[in-house]
Design an enzyme around this catalytic site. Structure first.
Site, PDB file in Angstrom:
ATOM      1  N   LYS A 172       0.891  -0.992   0.074  1.00 48.32           N
ATOM      2  CA  LYS A 172      -0.086  -0.028  -0.052  1.00 48.32           C
ATOM      3  C   LYS A 172       0.773   1.234  -0.070  1.00 48.32           C
ATOM      4  CE  LYS A 172      -1.669   3.149   2.000  1.00 48.32           C
ATOM      5  NZ  LYS A 172      -1.232   4.400   1.519  1.00 48.32           N
ATOM      6  N   GLU A 175      -0.593   7.583  -1.167  1.00 50.83           N
ATOM      7  CA  GLU A 175      -1.455   7.835  -2.153  1.00 50.83           C
ATOM      8  C   GLU A 175      -1.203   9.268  -2.787  1.00 50.83           C
ATOM      9  OE1 GLU A 175      -1.687   8.017   1.159  1.00 50.83           O
ATOM     10  OE2 GLU A 175      -2.729   9.607   1.957  1.00 50.83           O
ATOM     11  N   CYS A 280      13.947  11.163   5.635  1.00 56.26           N
ATOM     12  CA  CYS A 280      13.958  10.867   6.884  1.00 56.26           C
ATOM     13  C   CYS A 280      15.258  11.039   7.601  1.00 56.26           C
ATOM     14  CB  CYS A 280      13.317   9.439   7.171  1.00 56.26           C
ATOM     15  SG  CYS A 280      14.222   8.290   6.602  1.00 56.26           S
ATOM     16  N   GLU A 379       9.260  17.421  14.147  1.00 57.74           N
ATOM     17  CA  GLU A 379       9.763  17.027  12.798  1.00 57.74           C
ATOM     18  C   GLU A 379       9.121  17.855  11.869  1.00 57.74           C
ATOM     19  OE1 GLU A 379       8.767  13.499  10.509  1.00 57.74           O
ATOM     20  OE2 GLU A 379      10.641  13.243   9.959  1.00 57.74           O
TER      21      GLU A 379
HETATM   22  P1  NAD Z   1       2.514   9.232   6.755  1.00 55.21           P
HETATM   23  O1  NAD Z   1       2.584   8.677   8.194  1.00 55.21           O
HETATM   24  O2  NAD Z   1       1.513  10.337   6.703  1.00 55.21           O
HETATM   25  O3  NAD Z   1       2.016   8.102   5.878  1.00 55.21           O
HETATM   26  C1  NAD Z   1       2.731   6.709   5.522  1.00 55.21           C
HETATM   27  C2  NAD Z   1       1.633   5.823   5.004  1.00 55.21           C
HETATM   28  O4  NAD Z   1       0.745   5.820   6.097  1.00 55.21           O
HETATM   29  C3  NAD Z   1       1.046   6.117   3.809  1.00 55.21           C
HETATM   30  O5  NAD Z   1       0.995   5.080   3.113  1.00 55.21           O
HETATM   31  C4  NAD Z   1      -0.308   6.745   4.220  1.00 55.21           C
HETATM   32  O6  NAD Z   1      -1.500   6.315   3.462  1.00 55.21           O
HETATM   33  C5  NAD Z   1      -0.601   5.818   5.587  1.00 55.21           C
HETATM   34  N1  NAD Z   1      -1.600   6.603   6.555  1.00 55.21           N
HETATM   35  C6  NAD Z   1      -1.499   7.855   6.542  1.00 55.21           C
HETATM   36  N2  NAD Z   1      -2.199   8.157   7.963  1.00 55.21           N
HETATM   37  C7  NAD Z   1      -2.752   6.932   8.009  1.00 55.21           C
HETATM   38  C8  NAD Z   1      -3.885   6.599   9.277  1.00 55.21           C
HETATM   39  N3  NAD Z   1      -4.470   7.494  10.020  1.00 55.21           N
HETATM   40  N4  NAD Z   1      -4.013   5.495   9.247  1.00 55.21           N
HETATM   41  C9  NAD Z   1      -3.355   4.327   8.562  1.00 55.21           C
HETATM   42  N5  NAD Z   1      -2.506   4.703   7.523  1.00 55.21           N
HETATM   43  C10 NAD Z   1      -2.320   5.814   7.258  1.00 55.21           C
HETATM   44  O7  NAD Z   1       4.180   9.441   6.399  1.00 55.21           O
HETATM   45  P2  NAD Z   1       4.473  10.355   5.040  1.00 55.21           P
HETATM   46  O8  NAD Z   1       4.051  12.034   5.304  1.00 55.21           O
HETATM   47  O9  NAD Z   1       3.906   9.581   3.580  1.00 55.21           O
HETATM   48  O10 NAD Z   1       5.788  10.372   4.929  1.00 55.21           O
HETATM   49  C11 NAD Z   1       6.671  11.277   5.614  1.00 55.21           C
HETATM   50  C12 NAD Z   1       7.128  10.511   7.090  1.00 55.21           C
HETATM   51  O11 NAD Z   1       7.661   9.447   7.046  1.00 55.21           O
HETATM   52  C13 NAD Z   1       8.294  11.544   7.967  1.00 55.21           C
HETATM   53  O12 NAD Z   1       7.854  11.660   9.123  1.00 55.21           O
HETATM   54  C14 NAD Z   1       9.573  10.807   7.606  1.00 55.21           C
HETATM   55  O13 NAD Z   1      10.253  11.103   8.670  1.00 55.21           O
HETATM   56  C15 NAD Z   1       8.804   9.200   7.709  1.00 55.21           C
HETATM   57  N6  NAD Z   1       9.763   8.520   7.238  1.00 55.21           N
HETATM   58  C16 NAD Z   1      10.669   7.444   8.091  1.00 55.21           C
HETATM   59  C17 NAD Z   1      11.628   6.890   7.366  1.00 55.21           C
HETATM   60  C18 NAD Z   1      12.377   5.813   8.327  1.00 55.21           C
HETATM   61  O14 NAD Z   1      13.166   4.961   7.563  1.00 55.21           O
HETATM   62  N7  NAD Z   1      12.374   5.985   9.522  1.00 55.21           N
HETATM   63  C19 NAD Z   1      11.674   6.735   5.859  1.00 55.21           C
HETATM   64  C20 NAD Z   1      10.832   7.438   5.052  1.00 55.21           C
HETATM   65  C21 NAD Z   1      10.033   8.409   5.604  1.00 55.21           C
END
Ligand code: NAD
Length: 494
Positions: A172, A175, A280, A379
């Site tokens: 997944k 989006e 990240c 962050e």
């Molecule tokens: P996000 O948490 O908003 O979304 C990540 C995934 O979760 C997406 O597929 C999204 O559709 C899904 N999602 C969002 N809200 C949800 C909910 N309420 N319930 C279930 N699923 C949900 O993150 P983002 O904005 O796409 O990515 C940026 C974040 O990811 C930053 O915080 C970054 O630091 C982190 N990140 C971490 C790493 C790592 O290795 N630690 C790597 C890349 C990104």
């Protein structure tokens, strides 16, 4: 306008009832839609993965390895095509997108060595005539949920190892930029992966919750923000699943007074503003130790004045736009609120104007930032670098170890003893010594500590083999023509 569709059992699905918008961040315009899966559609993908499992887990290791060798070639031959898809929906500059694809290829190369990775252990004669061996078997159906910021690399972190280990997968992707995941799934099919082994469903919480609650999903790999990572970990573990949920970060780069100031300045700029800070492992806090701070701040201020910000497709752009208008405005609010919190705004990127209507923002540099300020605690995930001034090495370590996140950190110094002590002292999962973004190569594993990772296993590399397999231990005795005896005592090996 076209719609990016789910890919289930090797086929794209029909148009969806619910959709979301995909923007071109460089123009601000909606350029296509993406299907949002219902719980029933997510279950259909899980059912396809479950049906493909017996065939895939019984396929020979050599046949599996072949898929990864072919996939590697497809990715290498068509890097430009995939990178262009990333730039189109994410906004990062093309050279950065090419770099992302090449880091993802490392995970495919690691997976191609699966025959070596899946070897078990054997001990002969643990008791008279008795041998023991262990094997690593797949866990079953794996759900992989990925963030927007690395739409190629992070899916490959998960799916390459999961599939190599004999599992089947429902991916997944974010989006916000889902097309790269569909491209990857089609590339896997072209490389010979049987239909149903890798399925892609798009969507939001509805699709994710269905995967977390499905009794047919055995393991969850998640990468995203900390609040969502925490909730994914809690819900999926409560459902009895194996979970690794990687969260957000606040990465500190320490610059000691003896550091090479030119390389530290260049490293801080590259790591703070590359990919518009939407990494990240981006450096978001610069910890200046002792009297180096003034020169460091001045050097960064002077160099960032000439940074080229523009569409990712323009070869002269060094930095592209942010992912959405809302995110851009949120990043801007941290900068505009920083002075009231007591920080010194050295460069205010929110004042920069752009000809295009995309989600652009200038780069910002904040000095005299302190713990307790929002700009320090949150962050921001944008091109904002905060400088915290401390007196000593011990102050720097105390600051970092007190931070809630523990993804990456770096120290810049010419002193090997200081670097070694930092490695020993620091409570962070990935450490760079004169390296600002210490993302481990594919033969090692990636993972943070504290609020940057929920679960026990780091991602990709050797720890992923552990995460995506279950160990089975077999104790064997073959008849050796000695008379059989009944003995109700607990078997002793002495
Ligand atoms: P996000 O948490 O908003 O979304 C990540 C995934 O979760 C997406 O597929 C999204 O559709 C899904 N999602 C969002 N809200 C949800 C909910 N309420 N319930 C279930 N699923 C949900 O993150 P983002 O904005 O796409 O990515 C940026 C974040 O990811 C930053 O915080 C970054 O630091 C982190 N990140 C971490 C790493 C790592 O290795 N630690 C790597 C890349 C990104």
């Amino acid at each position: 306008m076209s719609t990016v569709l789910h890919l289930i059992d090797g086929q794209e699905t029909a148009e969806a009832a619910r959709t979301g918008d995909i923007f071109n961040p460089a123009t601000g315009a909606v350029q296509r839609h993406v299907a949002f899966a219902s719980a029933a559609e997510a279950e259909t993908a899980v059912a396809a993965a479950k049906a493909a499992l017996p065939g895939w887990r019984s396929s020979s290791l050599i046949k599996r390895a072949d898929v990864f060798f072919r996939l590697r070639q497809i990715l290498a031959d068509r890097t430009g095509e995939l990178a262009a898809i990333v730039t189109d929906e994410h906004g990062k500059v093309l050279s950065d997108a090419v770099g992302e694809v090449s880091r993802g290829i490392e995970n495919v190369e690691f997976a191609a060595g699966l025959v070596h990775l899946l070897k078990g252990e054997r001990a002969e004669q643990v008791s008279r005539g008795v041998d023991v061996h262990s094997v690593k078997q797949p866990v079953g159906v794996v759900a992989a949920i990925t963030p927007f910021n690395f739409p190629v690399m992070v899916p490959l972190w998960m799916v390459a190892s999961a599939i190599a280990c004999g599992n089947t997968v429902v991916l997944k992707p974010s989006e916000k930029d889902p097309s790269a995941a569909v491209w990857l799934a089609k590339a896997f099919l072209e490389a010979g992966l049987p239909a149903g082994v890798l399925n892609v469903v798009h969507g939001d919480k509805v699709a994710v919750d269905a995967l977390l609650d499905s009794p047919d999903v055995a393991a969850i790999s998640f990468v995203g923000s900390t609040p969502i990572a925490r909730s994914i970990y809690q819900r999926a573990s409560a459902n009895g699943k194996r979970v690794q949920a990687l969260g957000g970060a606040k990465n500190h780069m320490v610059v000691m007074p003896d550091a090479d100031i030119e390389s530290a300045t260049a490293a801080a700029i590259s790591a703070a503003y590359g990919s518009a800070g939407e990494r990240c492992m981006a450096v978001s806090v610069l910890v200046a130790v002792g009297d180096i701070a003034d020169d460091l701040v001045a050097g960064i201020r002077d160099r960032i004045a000439t940074l080229q910000i523009g569409p990712g497709t323009d070869p002269s752009s060094e930095m592209g736009p942010l992912i959405t208008r809302e995110h851009r405005d949120k990043v801007a609010s941290y900068v505009t609120g920083a002075a009231a919190e007591g920080a010194t705004v050295v460069v205010d990127g929110t004042r920069k104007s752009f000809a295009a209507d995309g989600f652009f923002i200038g780069v910002s540099l904040l000095d005299d930032v302190k713990p307790g300020m929002k700009v320090y605690e949150d962050e921001i995930f944008g091109p904002v670098l905060s400088v915290v001034r401390v007196e000593t090495y011990a102050d720097a370590v105390e600051l970092i170890n007190a931070n809630a996140y523990g993804n990456g950190t770096a120290i810049f110094t010419r002193d090997g003893g200081t670097a070694r002590q930092f490695e020993f002292d620091i409570e962070v999962g990935m450490v760079g010594v004169n390296v600002p973004i210490p993302v481990p190569v594919g033969a090692f594993s990636f993972g943070g500590w504290k609020d940057s990772l929920f679960g026990d296993s780091h991602i990709y590399g050797p720890e992923s083999v552990h995460f995506y397999t279950r160990s089975k231990v077999v104790t064997t005795r073959w008849p050796d023509h000695t008379p059989a005896q009944v003995d109700l005592g607990f078997p002793s090996n002495h």
